[in-house]
Design a protein around this motif. Structure first.
Motif, short mmCIF file in Angstrom:
data_model
loop_
_atom_site.label_atom_id
_atom_site.label_comp_id
_atom_site.label_asym_id
_atom_site.label_seq_id
_atom_site.Cartn_x
_atom_site.Cartn_y
_atom_site.Cartn_z
N SER A 125 0.82 -1.20 0.00
CA SER A 125 0.00 0.00 0.00
C SER A 125 0.86 1.25 0.00
O SER A 125 0.54 2.24 -0.68
CB SER A 125 -0.90 -0.05 1.24
OG SER A 125 -1.83 0.96 1.21
N PHE A 126 1.95 1.21 0.74
CA PHE A 126 2.87 2.36 0.77
C PHE A 126 3.45 2.62 -0.61
O PHE A 126 3.48 3.75 -1.08
CB PHE A 126 3.99 2.11 1.79
CG PHE A 126 5.13 3.08 1.68
CD1 PHE A 126 6.33 2.69 1.12
CD2 PHE A 126 5.00 4.37 2.13
CE1 PHE A 126 7.39 3.58 1.00
CE2 PHE A 126 6.04 5.28 2.02
CZ PHE A 126 7.24 4.88 1.46
N ARG A 155 2.25 1.76 -3.46
CA ARG A 155 1.20 2.25 -4.37
C ARG A 155 0.92 3.73 -4.13
O ARG A 155 0.78 4.51 -5.07
CB ARG A 155 -0.05 1.42 -4.17
CG ARG A 155 -1.17 1.90 -5.04
CD ARG A 155 -2.39 1.02 -4.89
NE ARG A 155 -3.54 1.72 -5.43
CZ ARG A 155 -4.55 2.15 -4.70
NH1 ARG A 155 -4.57 1.92 -3.41
NH2 ARG A 155 -5.54 2.80 -5.26
N SER A 156 0.86 4.13 -2.85
CA SER A 156 0.61 5.55 -2.55
C SER A 156 1.78 6.40 -3.02
O SER A 156 1.58 7.50 -3.54
CB SER A 156 0.44 5.77 -1.06
OG SER A 156 -0.38 4.81 -0.52
N GLY A 163 1.44 6.98 -6.60
CA GLY A 163 0.42 7.99 -6.86
C GLY A 163 0.93 9.39 -6.60
O GLY A 163 0.66 10.33 -7.36
N MET A 217 -5.59 7.03 -5.05
CA MET A 217 -5.11 7.14 -3.68
C MET A 217 -6.09 6.52 -2.69
O MET A 217 -6.01 6.78 -1.50
CB MET A 217 -4.89 8.63 -3.31
CG MET A 217 -3.89 9.32 -4.21
SD MET A 217 -2.25 8.61 -4.12
CE MET A 217 -1.67 9.25 -2.58
N GLN A 244 -7.60 4.29 -0.07
CA GLN A 244 -7.10 3.33 0.89
C GLN A 244 -8.21 3.03 1.87
O GLN A 244 -8.66 3.92 2.58
CB GLN A 244 -5.88 3.88 1.64
CG GLN A 244 -4.60 3.64 0.89
CD GLN A 244 -3.39 4.11 1.67
OE1 GLN A 244 -3.43 5.15 2.28
NE2 GLN A 244 -2.35 3.33 1.64
N VAL A 269 -4.96 -4.26 -3.04
CA VAL A 269 -3.96 -3.56 -2.24
C VAL A 269 -4.61 -2.44 -1.45
O VAL A 269 -4.27 -2.19 -0.29
CB VAL A 269 -2.84 -3.00 -3.15
CG1 VAL A 269 -1.88 -2.14 -2.36
CG2 VAL A 269 -2.09 -4.12 -3.82
N ASN A 274 -5.99 -3.48 1.63
CA ASN A 274 -4.97 -4.13 2.46
C ASN A 274 -5.11 -5.64 2.48
O ASN A 274 -4.97 -6.27 3.53
CB ASN A 274 -5.03 -3.58 3.89
CG ASN A 274 -3.88 -2.63 4.13
OD1 ASN A 274 -3.33 -2.07 3.19
ND2 ASN A 274 -3.52 -2.46 5.38
#
Lengths: 253, 260
Positions: free
Chosen positions: A226-227, A229-230, A233, B99, B101, B148, B151
Motif C-alpha cells: 500500500s505504501f 502504491r501511494s 500515486g 489514492m 485506501q 492492495v 490491504n
C-alpha cells in the motif's frame, strides 16, 4: 487530479532547459540523470520524472549502493533536494560516502590545447575540422553543467553540496508503521507539484532496504504494498523520481 | 485506409467489428489478464476507443486504480479519441481511485471505500437516460490494486466485483476488468483470480512469446469467448490466438508468421 484547463493544441514546444539537471525530449518526457552515463544511455535518456525505480539487492554484492550513491550525488550536484531513508540508526553518516564528480577534462586542458595544436602536425585537410571543434568546445564549456557527471568513488562529495536544507535524512527504524513514512514523503513531494508551468525544482527520493528485517513493519506485506502504491500515486503528481532498494528475500514472500 | 477505423484481429475476436447495431459486449464480463513482461492495458484502451466511436451512443465508466486521467487521455489521443470532449459530453466518466485506501482495521470501514464507490457507480448507471442504459461499459484498471487498497482483503474486492456483476444482468452493462496473472502464480490456490475467471464471459490473455524477447513481436494474445451461439444453435467456446506489436500510435495484431 484531472487537468481542467482547455488544451489549445496537442503539441507544445518543449521549454528550453534552464536548469542543468533536467533533459527535455520532444515527446514530452522529462528526464533526470541516474548518475551513471551508460545507464542513462540504456534507459533512453535517464529516469523520467514521476517514475518509481525499484532495485533488487544482490545478497552477495553491494552494487545497489553504487546505484544509490550515484543517484544521490547526481541530484545534489544539480541542486535537487533529496530525501534519504535507510534502516540505519544515523542515516546522515551515509552522506559521507557519496562520490564527488570528476572535473571535466576540458576545464583542465583548456590552456594546453592551443599550444599542443602548434606542435601537432595535422594533415592539411583535417585542420579545418579541428578548428571548428575547438570553437564548439569553447561554447559548450562555459557555464553549462553536464546532464550526467562521472563520479569518482575515491573522493567524497564536497560539503557545499550537502549543506542547506537540501538533504533530509530519515531512519526507517523510527517508524513502527508506514503511515508516518508516507506522510513524510508526502510533505517532501509537496515541494514539487506538477502543474503545467515551468519546472522550477525537481526532487529525488532514495529509500534503502525498504523491507529490511530490523524495521518494525517488515512483516506487514500489505502495508508495504500500500505504501508503494501511494508513493507511486504521489510521484505521478509531482516532479520527482524515487529509487527504492529491496533486500533479496523480499521477492520470495 | 485509416488504421484506426478498420477493425483488427482484436476487434473481431471481441465482436467489436460490427459497425452498427447493439454493443456486442452488453451484459458480458470481460477479463483481461496480463503480466509484467506484457502489459494488457492496451486492450482496455482499444475497447474504450471502439465504445466511444462517433456513430454510437455508448457510455464508459472508468474506475482507475492504476493510471491517471491525463495518462489515459494521452494514449487515447494517439488512438484517435478525444477523452476530454467525451467526458464533457457525458460519455466518459472517470473515477480517480489512485489514492484510495480502505484498510480492514474497522470491519465497517474496510468495506466503506468500495461500498461507497459501488453506490456512486450504481447511482450513475441508474441516472443515465434510457437509451444509453443498454450500452454502458464499466471498466476497472486494475483489480489487483483494488486488493492492495483494501490491504489484502480480497473478499471485499470480490464482493465489489460481484455487485458490479449484478449491474450487467440488471441494466445490460458490460464489465471489463484488468488483472495480472503473475501475481497469483506463486500461490497454491489463487482463489481471487480463479473467481474472476469463472465470472468472466470473455477472457483476454496477453503473454510474452514462449520463445523469448523479439523486436518485432511483443507478445501473444488469446481471446476466449465462452457460451457463444454456434450455427446449429448450441453454445460453444470460441478461441482466438494471435500476436501483437505495440507501436507509437497503434497496436498491430497479426497471425504468427505474418505481418499486416
Amino acid at each position: 487530479m484531472a487537468a481542467n484547463k482547455t488544451r489549445t493544441s496537442s503539441f507544445s514546444a518543449a521549454p528550453s532547459s534552464q536548469t542543468p539537471g533536467i533533459k527535455f525530449v520532444p515527446n514530452g518526457t522529462i528526464f533526470v540523470s541516474s548518475g551513471i552515463p551508460d545507464l542513462d544511455k540504456i534507459l533512453g535518456g535517464g529516469f523520467p520524472l514521476g517514475s518509481l525505480v525499484m532495485v533488487m539487492e544482490d545478497a552477495e554484492a553491494p552494487h545497489h549502493m553504487l546505484l544509490l550513491r550515484n543517484f544521490m550525488s547526481q541530484g545534489l550536484v544539480h541542486n535537487q533536494p533529496l530525501l534519504y531513508a535507510s534502516p540505519a540508526k544515523d542515516p546522515r553518516e551515509f552522506l559521507g560516502t557519496l562520490p564527488s564528480p570528476v572535473l571535466s577534462k576540458d576545464d583542465k586542458s583548456h590552456n594546453k590545447d592551443p599550444e599542443q595544436d602548434k606542435g601537432l602536425r595535422i594533415a592539411w585537410q583535417y585542420k579545418k575540422y579541428f578548428g571548428e571543434n575547438q570553437q564548439n568546445y569553447d561554447s559548450h564549456r562555459v557555464g553549462k553543467q553536464e546532464f550526467c557527471n562521472d563520479f569518482d568513488l575515491r573522493k567524497p562529495l564536497e560539503r557545499q553540496f550537502l549543506g542547506g536544507c537540501r538533504v533530509d535524512c530519515v531512519s526507517l527504524q523510527n517508524f513502527s508503521n508506514l503511515g508516518a513514512l508516507q506522510d513524510h514523503c508526502a510533505s517532501f513531494l509537496a515541494q514539487f507539484p506538477r502543474n503545467d508551468d515551468n519546472i522550477s525544482r525537481v526532487g529525488r527520493l532514495a529509500i534503502q532496504s525498504l523491507c529490511a528485517p530490523q524495521c518494525g513493519y517488515s512483516t506487514m506485506e500489505w502495508e508495504m504494498l500500500s505504501f508503494i502504491r501511494s508513493l507511486k500515486g504521489m510521484l505521478r503528481s509531482s516532479y520527482a523520481v524515487a529509487v527504492i532498494t529491496f533486500p533479496s528475500f523480499a521477492i520470495v514472500l | 485506409m485509416d488504421p484506426h477505423r478498420s477493425p483488427n484481429l482484436l476487434d473481431e475476436a471481441l465482436g467489436l467489428d460490427q459497425s452498427a447495431g447493439t454493443w456486442p459486449l452488453g451484459g458480458r464480463v470481460v477479463l483481461v489478464e496480463d503480466c509484467v513482461e506484457t502489459s494488457g492495458s492496451f486492450v482496455l484502451y482499444q475497447i474504450i476507443k471502439r465504445a466511444l466511436s462517433p456513430n454510437s451512443s455508448n457510455v464508459v465508466i472508468f474506475l482507475a486504480f492504476s493510471h491517471s486521467f491525463s495518462h489515459i487521455d494521452r494514449i487515447l489521443r494517439k488512438l484517435g479519441s478525444n477523452l476530454v470532449a467525451q467526458r464533457d459530453n457525458s460519455r466518459f466518466f472517470f473515477f480517480d481511485m489512485l489514492m484510495l485506501q480502505c484498510p480492514e482495521g474497522d470491519e465497517r470501514k474496510g468495506k466503506d471505500g468500495l461500498v461507497e464507490l459501488y453506490r456512486k457507480v450504481q447511482t450513475l448507471v441508474s441516472s443515465l437516460p434510457e437509451d444509453k442504459k443498454k450500452c454502458i461499459t464499466i471498466m476497472v484498471d486494475d483489480v489487483s490494486l483494488m486488493e492492495v487498497a483494501t490491504n489484502g482483503s480480497s473478499d471485499h474486492a470480490l464482493d465489489f466485483l460481484r455487485y458490479c456483476h449484478t449491474l450487467t444482468s440488471e441494466f445490460g452493462c458490460s464489465l471489463v476488468l484488468l488483472n495480472h496473472e503473475d501475481i497469483y502464480s506463486g500461490l497454491l490456490r489463487p482463489t481471487f483470480l480463479l473467481q474472476m475467471e469463472y465470472l468472466a464471459d470473455v477472457m483476454v490473455k496477453a503473454e510474452p512469446l514462449a520463445t523469448g524477447l523479439a523486436s518485432d513481436v511483443h507478445g501473444q494474445m488469446m481471446v476466449l469467448s465462452k457460451g457463444v451461439c454456434g450455427k446449429p444453435g448450441n453454445l460453444m467456446n470460441k478461441m482466438h490466438n494471435f500476436q501483437f506489436r505495440i507501436k507509437e500510435n497503434t497496436v498491430e495484431y497479426f497471425y504468427p508468421g505474418r505481418r499486416t
